[in-house]
Design an enzyme around this catalytic site. Sequence first.
Site, PDB file in Angstrom:
ATOM      1  N   ARG A 133      12.243 -22.774  15.655  1.00 36.63           N
ATOM      2  CA  ARG A 133      12.575 -22.859  17.082  1.00 36.63           C
ATOM      3  C   ARG A 133      13.947 -23.513  17.267  1.00 36.63           C
ATOM      4  NH1 ARG A 133       8.886 -26.191  19.331  1.00 36.63           N
ATOM      5  NH2 ARG A 133      10.398 -27.690  20.105  1.00 36.63           N
TER       6      ARG A 133
ATOM      7  N   TYR B 215      23.955  -9.649  38.234  1.00 34.06           N
ATOM      8  CA  TYR B 215      22.677  -9.139  37.738  1.00 34.06           C
ATOM      9  C   TYR B 215      21.536  -9.668  38.606  1.00 34.06           C
ATOM     10  CZ  TYR B 215      18.959  -8.104  34.382  1.00 34.06           C
ATOM     11  OH  TYR B 215      17.828  -7.638  33.781  1.00 34.06           O
TER      12      TYR B 215
ATOM     13  N   ASP C  79      28.872 -14.110  32.668  1.00 31.57           N
ATOM     14  CA  ASP C  79      28.062 -13.105  32.002  1.00 31.57           C
ATOM     15  C   ASP C  79      29.031 -12.031  31.512  1.00 31.57           C
ATOM     16  OD1 ASP C  79      26.473 -10.856  31.428  1.00 31.57           O
ATOM     17  OD2 ASP C  79      24.956 -11.416  32.910  1.00 31.57           O
TER      18      ASP C  79
ATOM     19  N   LYS D  57      21.806  -5.197  25.417  1.00 34.24           N
ATOM     20  CA  LYS D  57      22.702  -4.106  25.789  1.00 34.24           C
ATOM     21  C   LYS D  57      23.577  -3.733  24.592  1.00 34.24           C
ATOM     22  CE  LYS D  57      20.565  -4.838  29.539  1.00 34.24           C
ATOM     23  NZ  LYS D  57      20.940  -5.766  30.590  1.00 34.24           N
TER      24      LYS D  57
HETATM   25  C1  LIG Z   1      20.269  -6.917  31.226  1.00 38.08           C
HETATM   26  C2  LIG Z   1      21.184  -7.918  31.751  1.00 38.08           C
HETATM   27  C3  LIG Z   1      20.872  -9.271  31.738  1.00 38.08           C
HETATM   28  C4  LIG Z   1      19.531  -9.798  31.303  1.00 38.08           C
HETATM   29  O1  LIG Z   1      19.283  -9.605  29.962  1.00 38.08           O
HETATM   30  P1  LIG Z   1      17.818  -9.454  29.364  1.00 38.08           P
HETATM   31  O2  LIG Z   1      18.068  -9.377  27.908  1.00 38.08           O
HETATM   32  O3  LIG Z   1      17.226  -8.216  29.948  1.00 38.08           O
HETATM   33  O4  LIG Z   1      17.047 -10.670  29.768  1.00 38.08           O
HETATM   34  C5  LIG Z   1      21.822 -10.159  32.174  1.00 38.08           C
HETATM   35  N1  LIG Z   1      23.022  -9.762  32.633  1.00 38.08           N
HETATM   36  C6  LIG Z   1      23.350  -8.460  32.673  1.00 38.08           C
HETATM   37  C7  LIG Z   1      24.693  -8.091  33.192  1.00 38.08           C
HETATM   38  C8  LIG Z   1      22.453  -7.505  32.250  1.00 38.08           C
HETATM   39  O5  LIG Z   1      22.778  -6.221  32.336  1.00 38.08           O
END
Ligand SMILES: *Cc1c(COP(=O)(O)O)cnc(C)c1O
Length: 392
Positions: free
Chosen positions: A58, A111, A182, A207
Amino acid sequence: MNELETAENICTHLGDIYEKFNGAVVPPIHENSLFIYKDFESFIEAMKDEQGNYVYSRGTNPTVEIAENKIAALEGGEKCKLFSSGMAAISSALLTFLSSGDHVVCVSNIYGPTKKFLGYLSKFDVQSTIVQSTDLSDIEAAIQPNTKIVYLESPTTMTFNLVDLPVVAKLAKSKGIITIIDNTWSTPIFQKPLQFGIDVVVHSASKYLGGHSDIIGGALITNKNIMKKIFYNEYHLLGGVMPPFEAWLLLRGLRTLPIRMKAHQESAKQIAQFLEKHPAVKKVNYPGLESHPDYELGKQMLTGYSGLLSFELKNNKFSDVKNVIDSLKLFNIGVSWGGYESLVLSPNHGHNEELLASEGLDSGLIRISVGLESTEELIEDLDKALRGKLTE
Ligand SMILES: *Cc1c(COP(=O)(O)O)cnc(C)c1O
């Protein structure tokens, strides 16, 4: 090591220590929860620095650590930790800096679940202001004496507006405010926000970083001091950490990240140019197009453009949107993006057009993730679906 500085070399070789793993060309999956020690003394020594030793998965795990080292190097950051999802990374990053009574400023069209989490924090008396633009003056006007974080996404993932990162980072720094971005859309291949003075970078590894639509994961990259705080608090205590098998799949994805991004970019650009000229299309939102309002700003921050873009139909009723989406054959309908496969969706679900308008989203907006299929065939697919629309 100099020879490892390019993204290509980081992705293929950095941290793959062959001697450590009996010469295995691919590092093994360390599918273990704990690590045992020769004697109690050495165990006690290790426990003094759980961040720097293998004690419990962890905290740290060798397989996860290789992926963390690669991503930190790609972003030009000191430290990276991997989480069980992008949202685990984002919520941990936000909680790190917030206490009851604090305030967050964030840009519009971020998001969805991130925006929802900011709302959720109101139960701990943390308030947020969502700025309805990405302009510096609007961000500045939203800052209050109790603002602790400016939360950014650039480009945003529906309309792809850009934030002037160096300028916003400087403003925040002058007021003692932390900036979090992000960076999922750009990946470190196309944008390295730490270079512009941003404090913390977060990613959804689900992604492009993973790239094969087979893992859910998140990453957080920052300096040593901030990471130490995060490691012993939000990482360890909330426990949303990336499991070794996911990290191994992520490593597999990362090896081809630079060439995948190049392919996504080439294909998306041709598709954006095709859509821009199409008679059924009113507007294309893609920061790689010269017609994009933030194109010049983008050139100062982005070294490339990924494969997620949106366009707006001239006939923008829900039935038009639905027809086009259902006519597409190569673009599958589904959430997420950044994988090898092309995907399509619209924020217009036929019952929320007013809400979309309030967020500045056109009801004819369709978002596509351009995958790694043949560009020609993707264009043909789009053309057929859009022409079907015209001849109705
Ligand atoms: C998908 C996404 C997230 C969240 O990610 P997860 O792995 O689904 O929790 C955050 N920011 C953006 C821009 C995303 O496309």
